[in-house]
Design a protein around this motif. Structure first.
Motif, PDB file in Angstrom:
ATOM      1  N   LEU A  12      18.574  41.367   8.485  1.00  0.00           N
ATOM      2  CA  LEU A  12      17.850  40.113   8.238  1.00  0.00           C
ATOM      3  C   LEU A  12      18.153  39.596   6.842  1.00  0.00           C
ATOM      4  CD1 LEU A  12      15.745  37.922   8.811  1.00  0.00           C
ATOM      5  CD2 LEU A  12      13.957  39.548   8.178  1.00  0.00           C
ATOM      6  N   PHE A  13      18.134  40.492   5.832  1.00  0.00           N
ATOM      7  CA  PHE A  13      18.402  40.046   4.463  1.00  0.00           C
ATOM      8  C   PHE A  13      19.843  39.555   4.322  1.00  0.00           C
ATOM      9  CE2 PHE A  13      19.731  40.722   0.038  1.00  0.00           C
ATOM     10  CZ  PHE A  13      18.790  39.929  -0.602  1.00  0.00           C
ATOM     11  N   GLY A  14      20.775  40.236   5.006  1.00  0.00           N
ATOM     12  CA  GLY A  14      22.178  39.811   4.959  1.00  0.00           C
ATOM     13  C   GLY A  14      22.354  38.425   5.546  1.00  0.00           C
ATOM     14  N   ALA A  15      21.660  38.168   6.654  1.00  0.00           N
ATOM     15  CA  ALA A  15      21.720  36.846   7.289  1.00  0.00           C
ATOM     16  C   ALA A  15      21.062  35.791   6.401  1.00  0.00           C
ATOM     17  CB  ALA A  15      21.035  36.896   8.644  1.00  0.00           C
ATOM     18  N   PHE A  16      19.937  36.152   5.789  1.00  0.00           N
ATOM     19  CA  PHE A  16      19.233  35.247   4.865  1.00  0.00           C
ATOM     20  C   PHE A  16      20.154  34.860   3.703  1.00  0.00           C
ATOM     21  CE2 PHE A  16      16.702  34.814   0.950  1.00  0.00           C
ATOM     22  CZ  PHE A  16      15.847  33.779   1.297  1.00  0.00           C
ATOM     23  N   SER A  17      20.864  35.840   3.146  1.00  0.00           N
ATOM     24  CA  SER A  17      21.789  35.597   2.027  1.00  0.00           C
ATOM     25  C   SER A  17      22.943  34.692   2.459  1.00  0.00           C
ATOM     26  CB  SER A  17      22.351  36.925   1.506  1.00  0.00           C
ATOM     27  OG  SER A  17      21.313  37.770   1.090  1.00  0.00           O
ATOM     28  N   THR A  18      23.399  34.883   3.702  1.00  0.00           N
ATOM     29  CA  THR A  18      24.483  34.059   4.223  1.00  0.00           C
ATOM     30  C   THR A  18      24.044  32.606   4.336  1.00  0.00           C
ATOM     31  OG1 THR A  18      25.341  35.938   5.488  1.00  0.00           O
ATOM     32  CG2 THR A  18      26.093  33.752   6.152  1.00  0.00           C
ATOM     33  N   VAL A  19      22.824  32.391   4.818  1.00  0.00           N
ATOM     34  CA  VAL A  19      22.285  31.025   4.906  1.00  0.00           C
ATOM     35  C   VAL A  19      22.267  30.384   3.516  1.00  0.00           C
ATOM     36  CG1 VAL A  19      20.243  29.634   5.449  1.00  0.00           C
ATOM     37  CG2 VAL A  19      20.889  31.521   6.948  1.00  0.00           C
ATOM     38  N   LEU A 157      29.406  32.508  -6.009  1.00  0.00           N
ATOM     39  CA  LEU A 157      28.145  32.594  -5.268  1.00  0.00           C
ATOM     40  C   LEU A 157      27.010  33.064  -6.179  1.00  0.00           C
ATOM     41  CD1 LEU A 157      26.543  32.522  -2.618  1.00  0.00           C
ATOM     42  CD2 LEU A 157      27.345  34.838  -2.153  1.00  0.00           C
ATOM     43  N   ILE A 158      27.315  34.013  -7.067  1.00  0.00           N
ATOM     44  CA  ILE A 158      26.313  34.525  -8.014  1.00  0.00           C
ATOM     45  C   ILE A 158      26.021  33.476  -9.087  1.00  0.00           C
ATOM     46  CG2 ILE A 158      25.828  36.327  -9.724  1.00  0.00           C
ATOM     47  CD1 ILE A 158      27.833  38.103  -8.063  1.00  0.00           C
ATOM     48  N   ILE A 159      27.087  32.867  -9.610  1.00  0.00           N
ATOM     49  CA  ILE A 159      26.946  31.907 -10.713  1.00  0.00           C
ATOM     50  C   ILE A 159      26.150  30.675 -10.300  1.00  0.00           C
ATOM     51  CG2 ILE A 159      28.216  30.385 -12.302  1.00  0.00           C
ATOM     52  CD1 ILE A 159      28.479  33.327 -13.018  1.00  0.00           C
ATOM     53  N   LYS A 160      26.337  30.214  -9.034  1.00  0.00           N
ATOM     54  CA  LYS A 160      25.743  28.941  -8.623  1.00  0.00           C
ATOM     55  C   LYS A 160      24.211  28.940  -8.683  1.00  0.00           C
ATOM     56  CE  LYS A 160      27.160  28.801  -4.223  1.00  0.00           C
ATOM     57  NZ  LYS A 160      27.306  28.322  -2.825  1.00  0.00           N
ATOM     58  N   MET A 161      23.595  30.119  -8.541  1.00  0.00           N
ATOM     59  CA  MET A 161      22.137  30.191  -8.543  1.00  0.00           C
ATOM     60  C   MET A 161      21.549  30.098  -9.955  1.00  0.00           C
ATOM     61  SD  MET A 161      21.573  30.246  -5.383  1.00  0.00           S
ATOM     62  CE  MET A 161      19.800  30.377  -5.497  1.00  0.00           C
ATOM     63  N   ILE A 162      22.363  30.393 -10.973  1.00  0.00           N
ATOM     64  CA  ILE A 162      21.847  30.431 -12.353  1.00  0.00           C
ATOM     65  C   ILE A 162      21.376  29.067 -12.842  1.00  0.00           C
ATOM     66  CG2 ILE A 162      22.426  30.955 -14.767  1.00  0.00           C
ATOM     67  CD1 ILE A 162      24.283  33.178 -13.668  1.00  0.00           C
ATOM     68  N   PRO A 163      22.222  27.997 -12.780  1.00  0.00           N
ATOM     69  CA  PRO A 163      21.729  26.697 -13.251  1.00  0.00           C
ATOM     70  C   PRO A 163      20.538  26.175 -12.473  1.00  0.00           C
ATOM     71  CG  PRO A 163      23.886  26.470 -12.210  1.00  0.00           C
ATOM     72  CD  PRO A 163      23.635  27.930 -12.370  1.00  0.00           C
ATOM     73  N   THR A 216      27.330  31.303  13.361  1.00  0.00           N
ATOM     74  CA  THR A 216      28.541  32.047  13.695  1.00  0.00           C
ATOM     75  C   THR A 216      28.435  33.537  13.357  1.00  0.00           C
ATOM     76  OG1 THR A 216      29.523  31.484  11.550  1.00  0.00           O
ATOM     77  CG2 THR A 216      30.014  30.020  13.404  1.00  0.00           C
ATOM     78  N   ILE A 217      27.441  33.930  12.578  1.00  0.00           N
ATOM     79  CA  ILE A 217      27.285  35.353  12.243  1.00  0.00           C
ATOM     80  C   ILE A 217      26.461  36.087  13.298  1.00  0.00           C
ATOM     81  CG2 ILE A 217      27.470  34.970   9.753  1.00  0.00           C
ATOM     82  CD1 ILE A 217      24.371  35.311   9.658  1.00  0.00           C
ATOM     83  N   ALA A 218      26.004  35.367  14.337  1.00  0.00           N
ATOM     84  CA  ALA A 218      25.111  35.964  15.342  1.00  0.00           C
ATOM     85  C   ALA A 218      25.706  37.219  15.986  1.00  0.00           C
ATOM     86  CB  ALA A 218      24.782  34.932  16.421  1.00  0.00           C
ATOM     87  N   GLY A 219      27.006  37.184  16.279  1.00  0.00           N
ATOM     88  CA  GLY A 219      27.641  38.301  16.938  1.00  0.00           C
ATOM     89  C   GLY A 219      27.724  39.558  16.096  1.00  0.00           C
ATOM     90  N   PRO A 229      16.644  33.576  14.050  1.00  0.00           N
ATOM     91  CA  PRO A 229      15.704  32.474  13.781  1.00  0.00           C
ATOM     92  C   PRO A 229      14.926  32.676  12.486  1.00  0.00           C
ATOM     93  CG  PRO A 229      14.946  33.800  15.649  1.00  0.00           C
ATOM     94  CD  PRO A 229      16.343  34.220  15.348  1.00  0.00           C
ATOM     95  N   LYS A 230      14.585  33.946  12.164  1.00  0.00           N
ATOM     96  CA  LYS A 230      13.881  34.213  10.905  1.00  0.00           C
ATOM     97  C   LYS A 230      14.750  33.855   9.717  1.00  0.00           C
ATOM     98  CE  LYS A 230      10.973  38.080  12.493  1.00  0.00           C
ATOM     99  NZ  LYS A 230      10.787  39.545  12.398  1.00  0.00           N
ATOM    100  N   ALA A 231      16.036  34.269   9.761  1.00  0.00           N
ATOM    101  CA  ALA A 231      16.959  34.013   8.649  1.00  0.00           C
ATOM    102  C   ALA A 231      17.171  32.518   8.453  1.00  0.00           C
ATOM    103  CB  ALA A 231      18.298  34.713   8.904  1.00  0.00           C
ATOM    104  N   ILE A 232      17.341  31.796   9.567  1.00  0.00           N
ATOM    105  CA  ILE A 232      17.543  30.346   9.479  1.00  0.00           C
ATOM    106  C   ILE A 232      16.285  29.659   8.952  1.00  0.00           C
ATOM    107  CG2 ILE A 232      17.892  28.238  10.841  1.00  0.00           C
ATOM    108  CD1 ILE A 232      19.747  29.892  12.658  1.00  0.00           C
ATOM    109  N   PHE A 233      15.146  30.009   9.534  1.00  0.00           N
ATOM    110  CA  PHE A 233      13.898  29.359   9.127  1.00  0.00           C
ATOM    111  C   PHE A 233      13.558  29.675   7.666  1.00  0.00           C
ATOM    112  CE2 PHE A 233       9.263  29.276   8.612  1.00  0.00           C
ATOM    113  CZ  PHE A 233       9.023  27.958   8.960  1.00  0.00           C
TER     114      PHE A 233
END
Length: 440
Positions: A12-19, A157-163, A216-219, A229-233
């Motif tokens: 779930l956390f991996g999917a959340f991070s992907t979103v 990906l890491i840098i973009k969250m800082i600003p 696309t990561i569903a599989g 659905p939890k990760a998307i929501f």
């Protein structure tokens, strides 16, 4: 569906991070200018970001049902092909190849150049050379192989969250320079409410773009029926909250007249919050974020014409199939994509390009939302590891939102919409000619 024997390792956390990583890009920093120029009021600006988030959540939850039911390489192209036939599926691949990905690359290169000029006080005459050089540099990195492109993506990906974190956390607790009223929701200026809402909503869609790839990561998920659905929501809700908060910071930091049409708004707000030196550091972080988004679209985009070529669906398929011997990258597709993007840099502005690509993609998104309803009726026995919750309410909300965006854009930005539709329809003769040549 034996072609997709993927390991189910994503939590779930991996999917959340992907979103989060897929959706958050450059739009959050630069679309405020366009949203405000249409809305002309703080209340409608914030309302547009909230509404855009709600529609994106419904869109993501809806399209994910097809991702789990039709887990084929090609994603959305395959969903449309499966439901409507080869030609509509090809037209999406065509639109992605000649509009969506090149326009994204062109727009992000232009915005990178705009910020670079602003940061180093260069002349506006250097806008196009820097933009072309930026797009070319990312293309060359991708031609060095998937590993080089992936490493760049991981770093940014890491840098973009800082600003984003710095602007939100510092800006919210600073005393407001401008009075911000969020209720009642109304437009400012001379334009009517519907015109203002449609323009500002379309502008937010670029910042929320990326939701279509989430399914696309569903599989590869351990429990797609529960965790997807939890990760998307959760992911898209969190993104919506972040976008709303950062825009509240912009609105309380700078007068609305200074935000409207100002592509340097994020940089100007950072200078106001952190001072000259801190503002420059935040702007550098924003530049890295834009470069990362540019790399993501370049890396994904060059594989679309390559995938179409493997099925012989485009002219010169043999050339587009070619991979570089050393780095095993579809280099002809990369050169083709950058060439279209470079032409677009000469012809369009950031807002023009992003609005056109979003309009075209929502045409196909509408087909995807409708496909969920069609397949539920046509193939009730189809294996669906995940089903959209609150069916049919959420798909209908996504459809109504898509129709509102498309219809109002047709009336309010007719030329832009016409260009997007015309280029997409050009794919029909390309498909027909190619089909005839194949059958000879």
């Amino acid at each position: 569906m034996g072609e997709n024997q993927l390991k189910r390792e994503i939590s779930l956390f991996g999917a959340f991070s992907t979103v989060m990583g897929t959706v958050i890009g450059a739009g959050v920093f630069f679309k405020t200018a366009s949203v405000v120029s249409f809305a002309q009021s703080p209340s409608l600006t914030i309302f547009a970001w909230v509404l855009g988030g709600v529609l994106t959540i419904c869109a993501g939850l809806t399209s994910a049902e097809l991702a789990t039911a039709i887990p084929k390489t090609g994603g959305a192209v395959k969903y449309i092909e499966y439901t409507y036939g080869k030609l509509p599926g090809f037209l999406l691949g065509w639109a992605q190849s000649v509009i969506y990905f090149p326009a994204n690359i062109a727009a992000l290169s232009i915005i990178f150049s705009t910020q670079f000029i602003h940061l180093f006080h260069l002349s506006n005459g250097s806008l196009l050379p820097i933009a072309i050089g930026t797009g070319l540099s990312v293309t060359l990195i991708n031609l060095l192989g998937t590993k080089a492109a992936s490493q760049l993506q991981s770093f940014t990906l890491i840098i973009k969250m800082i600003p984003i974190a710095l602007i939100v956390l510092a800006g919210l607790f600073m005393p407001s320079n401008v009075e911000v009223s969020l209720l009642p929701v109304k437009s400012g200026g001379d334009s009517g409410f519907i015109h203002a809402l449609s323009g500002s909503l379309l502008a937010t869609m670029f910042a929320y773009d990326g939701w279509l790839g989430v399914g696309t990561i569903a599989g590869e998920m351990k429990r797609p029926e529960k965790d997807l659905p939890k990760a998307i929501f959760l992911g898209l809700t969190f993104i919506t909250i972040v976008y709303v908060l950062i825009n509240i910071v912009f609105l309380k930091t700078l007068p609305i007249q200074q935000l409207s049409g100002n592509l340097n708004a994020a940089s100007d707000a950072s200078n106001q919050i952190f001072g000259a030196v801190g503002g420059k550091l935040v702007t550098i972080g924003i530049l890295i974020s834009v470069y990362g988004a540019l790399n993501g679209y370049t890396m994904t985009g060059i594989r679309v014409p390559y995938a179409l070529a493997l099925e012989g669906m485009i002219p010169f398929s043999q050339q587009f199939q070619k991979l570089s011997k050393k780095f095993v990258v579809p280099y002809i597709a990369g050169i083709f994509q950058f060439s279209i993007a470079a032409i677009m840099m000469f012809l369009g502005s950031f807002d023009l390009l992003t609005d056109m690509l979003i309009f075209v993609m929502w045409l196909f998104s509408l087909l995807i939302f409708t496909a969920v309803l069609i397949l539920r009726k046509r193939e009730p026995e189809l294996n669906r590891p995940y089903k959209v919750p609150l069916y049919p309410v959420i798909p209908i909300v996504a459809i109504l939102g898509g129709l509102f965006i498309l219809i109002t854009t047709l009336f309010t930005q007719t030329i832009l919409a016409s260009i997007g539709i015309s280029i997409t329809l050009l794919g029909i003769p390309v498909y027909m000619v190619n089909k005839k040549l194949k059958n000879k």
